[in-house]
Design an enzyme around this catalytic site. Structure first.
Site, PDB file in Angstrom:
ATOM      1  N   ARG A   1       0.812  -1.221   0.000  1.00 59.40           N
ATOM      2  CA  ARG A   1       0.000   0.000   0.000  1.00 59.40           C
ATOM      3  C   ARG A   1       0.844   1.268   0.000  1.00 59.40           C
ATOM      4  O   ARG A   1       0.445   2.283   0.580  1.00 59.40           O
ATOM      5  CB  ARG A   1      -0.948   0.018   1.211  1.00 59.40           C
TER       6      ARG A   1
ATOM      7  N   ARG B   1      -3.343   6.794   1.017  1.00 57.30           N
ATOM      8  CA  ARG B   1      -3.846   8.005   1.681  1.00 57.30           C
ATOM      9  C   ARG B   1      -2.908   8.666   2.667  1.00 57.30           C
ATOM     10  O   ARG B   1      -3.145   9.799   3.076  1.00 57.30           O
ATOM     11  CB  ARG B   1      -5.177   7.688   2.376  1.00 57.30           C
TER      12      ARG B   1
ATOM     13  N   ASP C   1      -6.632  -2.517  -7.561  1.00 55.38           N
ATOM     14  CA  ASP C   1      -7.184  -3.145  -6.375  1.00 55.38           C
ATOM     15  C   ASP C   1      -7.468  -4.611  -6.662  1.00 55.38           C
ATOM     16  O   ASP C   1      -7.639  -4.999  -7.816  1.00 55.38           O
ATOM     17  CB  ASP C   1      -8.485  -2.451  -5.939  1.00 55.38           C
TER      18      ASP C   1
ATOM     19  N   ARG D   1      -6.447  11.843  -5.991  1.00 58.39           N
ATOM     20  CA  ARG D   1      -7.754  11.201  -5.908  1.00 58.39           C
ATOM     21  C   ARG D   1      -8.861  12.236  -6.055  1.00 58.39           C
ATOM     22  O   ARG D   1      -9.883  11.984  -6.692  1.00 58.39           O
ATOM     23  CB  ARG D   1      -7.899  10.436  -4.591  1.00 58.39           C
TER      24      ARG D   1
ATOM     25  N   TYR E   1     -15.082 -11.038   0.141  1.00 60.43           N
ATOM     26  CA  TYR E   1     -15.779  -9.787  -0.204  1.00 60.43           C
ATOM     27  C   TYR E   1     -17.032 -10.046  -1.033  1.00 60.43           C
ATOM     28  O   TYR E   1     -18.051  -9.378  -0.885  1.00 60.43           O
ATOM     29  CB  TYR E   1     -14.831  -8.848  -0.964  1.00 60.43           C
TER      30      TYR E   1
HETATM   31  O1  CP3 Z   1       0.043  -1.399  -2.605  1.00 58.31           O
HETATM   32  C1  CP3 Z   1      -0.216  -0.478  -3.408  1.00 58.31           C
HETATM   33  O2  CP3 Z   1       0.175   0.700  -3.262  1.00 58.31           O
HETATM   34  C2  CP3 Z   1      -0.994  -0.854  -4.654  1.00 58.31           C
HETATM   35  C3  CP3 Z   1      -2.390  -0.658  -4.617  1.00 58.31           C
HETATM   36  C4  CP3 Z   1      -3.316  -1.561  -3.799  1.00 58.31           C
HETATM   37  C5  CP3 Z   1      -4.551  -1.089  -3.314  1.00 58.31           C
HETATM   38  N1  CP3 Z   1      -5.228  -2.133  -2.775  1.00 58.31           N
HETATM   39  C6  CP3 Z   1      -5.021   0.300  -3.412  1.00 58.31           C
HETATM   40  C7  CP3 Z   1      -6.135   0.756  -2.562  1.00 58.31           C
HETATM   41  C8  CP3 Z   1      -3.239  -2.921  -3.487  1.00 58.31           C
HETATM   42  C9  CP3 Z   1      -2.098  -3.901  -3.722  1.00 58.31           C
HETATM   43  C10 CP3 Z   1      -4.459  -3.275  -2.843  1.00 58.31           C
HETATM   44  C11 CP3 Z   1      -4.790  -4.640  -2.400  1.00 58.31           C
HETATM   45  C12 CP3 Z   1      -6.013  -4.878  -1.629  1.00 58.31           C
HETATM   46  N2  CP3 Z   1      -7.240  -4.298  -1.773  1.00 58.31           N
HETATM   47  C13 CP3 Z   1      -6.135  -5.882  -0.640  1.00 58.31           C
HETATM   48  C14 CP3 Z   1      -5.064  -6.843  -0.249  1.00 58.31           C
HETATM   49  C15 CP3 Z   1      -4.051  -6.243   0.653  1.00 58.31           C
HETATM   50  C16 CP3 Z   1      -4.506  -6.038   2.069  1.00 58.31           C
HETATM   51  O3  CP3 Z   1      -4.513  -4.856   2.481  1.00 58.31           O
HETATM   52  O4  CP3 Z   1      -4.838  -7.001   2.739  1.00 58.31           O
HETATM   53  C17 CP3 Z   1      -7.451  -5.841  -0.139  1.00 58.31           C
HETATM   54  C18 CP3 Z   1      -8.016  -6.702   0.943  1.00 58.31           C
HETATM   55  C19 CP3 Z   1      -8.150  -4.827  -0.869  1.00 58.31           C
HETATM   56  C20 CP3 Z   1      -9.579  -4.457  -0.771  1.00 58.31           C
HETATM   57  C21 CP3 Z   1      -9.738  -3.043  -0.396  1.00 58.31           C
HETATM   58  N3  CP3 Z   1      -9.523  -1.982  -1.233  1.00 58.31           N
HETATM   59  C22 CP3 Z   1     -10.178  -2.537   0.847  1.00 58.31           C
HETATM   60  C23 CP3 Z   1     -10.529  -3.366   2.053  1.00 58.31           C
HETATM   61  C24 CP3 Z   1     -10.195  -1.142   0.719  1.00 58.31           C
HETATM   62  C25 CP3 Z   1     -10.716  -0.165   1.738  1.00 58.31           C
HETATM   63  C26 CP3 Z   1      -9.837  -0.067   2.903  1.00 58.31           C
HETATM   64  C27 CP3 Z   1      -8.866   1.041   2.713  1.00 58.31           C
HETATM   65  O5  CP3 Z   1      -7.668   0.810   2.948  1.00 58.31           O
HETATM   66  O6  CP3 Z   1      -9.330   2.115   2.351  1.00 58.31           O
HETATM   67  C28 CP3 Z   1      -9.730  -0.814  -0.564  1.00 58.31           C
HETATM   68  C29 CP3 Z   1      -9.530   0.533  -1.130  1.00 58.31           C
HETATM   69  C30 CP3 Z   1      -8.133   0.887  -1.545  1.00 58.31           C
HETATM   70  N4  CP3 Z   1      -7.321   0.109  -2.317  1.00 58.31           N
HETATM   71  C31 CP3 Z   1      -7.445   2.103  -1.276  1.00 58.31           C
HETATM   72  C32 CP3 Z   1      -6.209   2.024  -1.919  1.00 58.31           C
HETATM   73  C33 CP3 Z   1      -5.135   3.095  -1.980  1.00 58.31           C
HETATM   74  C34 CP3 Z   1      -8.006   3.274  -0.500  1.00 58.31           C
HETATM   75  C35 CP3 Z   1      -8.980   3.962  -1.374  1.00 58.31           C
HETATM   76  C36 CP3 Z   1      -9.062   5.430  -1.083  1.00 58.31           C
HETATM   77  O7  CP3 Z   1      -8.286   6.200  -1.683  1.00 58.31           O
HETATM   78  O8  CP3 Z   1      -9.916   5.792  -0.279  1.00 58.31           O
END
Ligand code: CP3
Length: 353
Positions: free
Chosen positions: A29, A33, A79, A42, A156
């Site tokens: 990640r 944010r 994602d 964003r 999910y």
């Molecule tokens: O790592 C990176 O920088 C690459 C991008 C990336 C994102 N999500 C961007 C994202 C990667 C590799 C993921 C993987 C992901 N997504 C996982 C597996 C990794 C882990 O954390 O266990 C999972 C379970 C998700 C599903 C997901 N997407 C959730 C649960 C959420 C909401 C929670 C949160 O952190 O906001 C997202 C949204 C998400 N994916 C964001 C980002 C940067 C936040 C969105 C925003 O800008 O509000």
């Protein structure tokens, strides 16, 4: 078209357990944010999915952490939920509530109706992002492609969003295991073609995120998560552009099962912070590289405490090949970006050979 040579390949070398001048580091990640420039992008894009769907925006945010820090790898900005979204489930993000699906799948009929999305069609926007980012990186560091594990995606898709206990999916798993297998089979097929397309478009390493495999019992982990990750690994392109494409398997909470994870034929295991690096290395270090494993919460501490923990983990791994430094899970929105810098620089400083 000839591709530029890779200027920094210590990430790929470490995944192959070759010698490196210093331990490579990236953060799960890393584009997100906690970075003010990410929040600005964003806002410009409109929403999180708009960032993902527009290759220029996805490229911009992928590169943001690399502009700030001396990271050794870039990860595609996207994602894991792009696949269920492309299956027509209606993904949306509710502010402060994480991902949601308009149409969760809960019955055999729902699951039978799910299409296998086309990696170059419905998911073509992801491939555009991969090509665009790879070009913009211009050989600076390798690009990691990724997908969720079938089990993690299923949580999910059945729960309809994030869950604490996975009640609905586990109920289905114990009442009608064949229905869950049908879903996992479709997901394994979708993930395999999705990852192979990412590799063809320029991803140089792959990580499979099994964020919720650790919620399973040992036999259920093998039957419902590991088996399907094995299928994916068996179907992946393992060499491209004359170089191996390493596969990293990350089951959060999988520390007890490393031997079986290593037996899938993956190249590296991602570790969370609950396990000692030395213990993990002794158990599987002659088979695979290890990635990890600092608790992301350490980044809430002081610079001195962050440096101390980096040193401890490097010492815990010891003077061997095959370590990629990372956090044990994603960096959170509450981390001070300057603390991320302290972390990354300390890895290089303390590990320089
Ligand atoms: O790592 C990176 O920088 C690459 C991008 C990336 C994102 N999500 C961007 C994202 C990667 C590799 C993921 C993987 C992901 N997504 C996982 C597996 C990794 C882990 O954390 O266990 C999972 C379970 C998700 C599903 C997901 N997407 C959730 C649960 C959420 C909401 C929670 C949160 O952190 O906001 C997202 C949204 C998400 N994916 C964001 C980002 C940067 C936040 C969105 C925003 O800008 O509000």
């Amino acid at each position: 078209m000839t591709l530029p040579v890779l200027k920094n390949d210590r990430f790929l070398r470490a995944l192959n357990r070759e010698s490196v001048d210093m331990t490579p580091v990236w953060m799960m990640r890393q584009a997100g944010r906690y970075l003010p420039e990410y929040r600005a992008s964003r806002k410009n894009a409109g929403s999180f999915m708009d960032l993902c769907r527009n290759a220029e925006f996805a490229c911009e945010v992928t590169l943001q952490p690399l502009e700030r820090y001396p990271l050794d790898a870039a990860i595609l900005f996207s994602d894991i939920l792009t696949i269920p979204d492309a299956m027509g489930m209606g993904l949306y993000f509710e502010a402060g509530e994480g991902p949601r699906f308009e149409r969760p799948v809960r019955t055999a009929k729902d699951i039978e109706a799910l299409p296998i999305p086309g990696a170059e069609d419905e998911l073509g926007y992801v491939m555009n992002a991969v090509s665009t980012i790879r070009k913009a990186l211009n050989g600076r560091v390798p690009l990691i492609g990724f997908a969720g594990s079938p089990w993690t995606l299923a949580t999910y898709m059945v729960e309809g969003g994030s869950s604490r206990d996975f009640r609905l999916l586990k109920e289905l798993m114990y009442k009608q295991p064949e229905v869950v297998h049908l879903l996992l089979d479709k997901l394994a097929e979708s993930v395999t073609s999705y990852l192979n397309a990412q590799i063809k478009h320029g991803a140089q390493a792959i990580q499979i995120f099994d964020s919720w495999g650790g919620a399973l019992s040992w036999p259920a982990y093998r039957e419902f998560s590991l088996q399907y990750m094995q299928k994916i690994i068996d179907g992946l392109i393992r060499e491209n552009e004359g170089r191996k494409v390493p596969v990293i398997l990350f089951t959060k909470g999988g520390g007890l099962w490393l031997e079986d994870m290593a037996a899938t034929g993956c190249d590296a295991l991602g570790l969370d912070w609950t396990i000692s690096m030395e213990n993990a290395r002794q158990r599987v270090g002659d088979k695979v590289a290890l990635q990890g494993n600092m608790d992301p919460a350490v980044l809430y501490g002081s610079p001195e405490s962050i440096r101390k923990e980096v040193k401890r983990i490097l010492d815990d791994f010891g003077p061997h090949n095959g370590h990629v430094f990372n956090l044990g899970h994603g960096i959170t929105p509450f981390v001070d970006p300057e603390h991320a810098r302290v972390f990354i620089e300390a890895v290089h400083e303390f590990s320089a050979r």
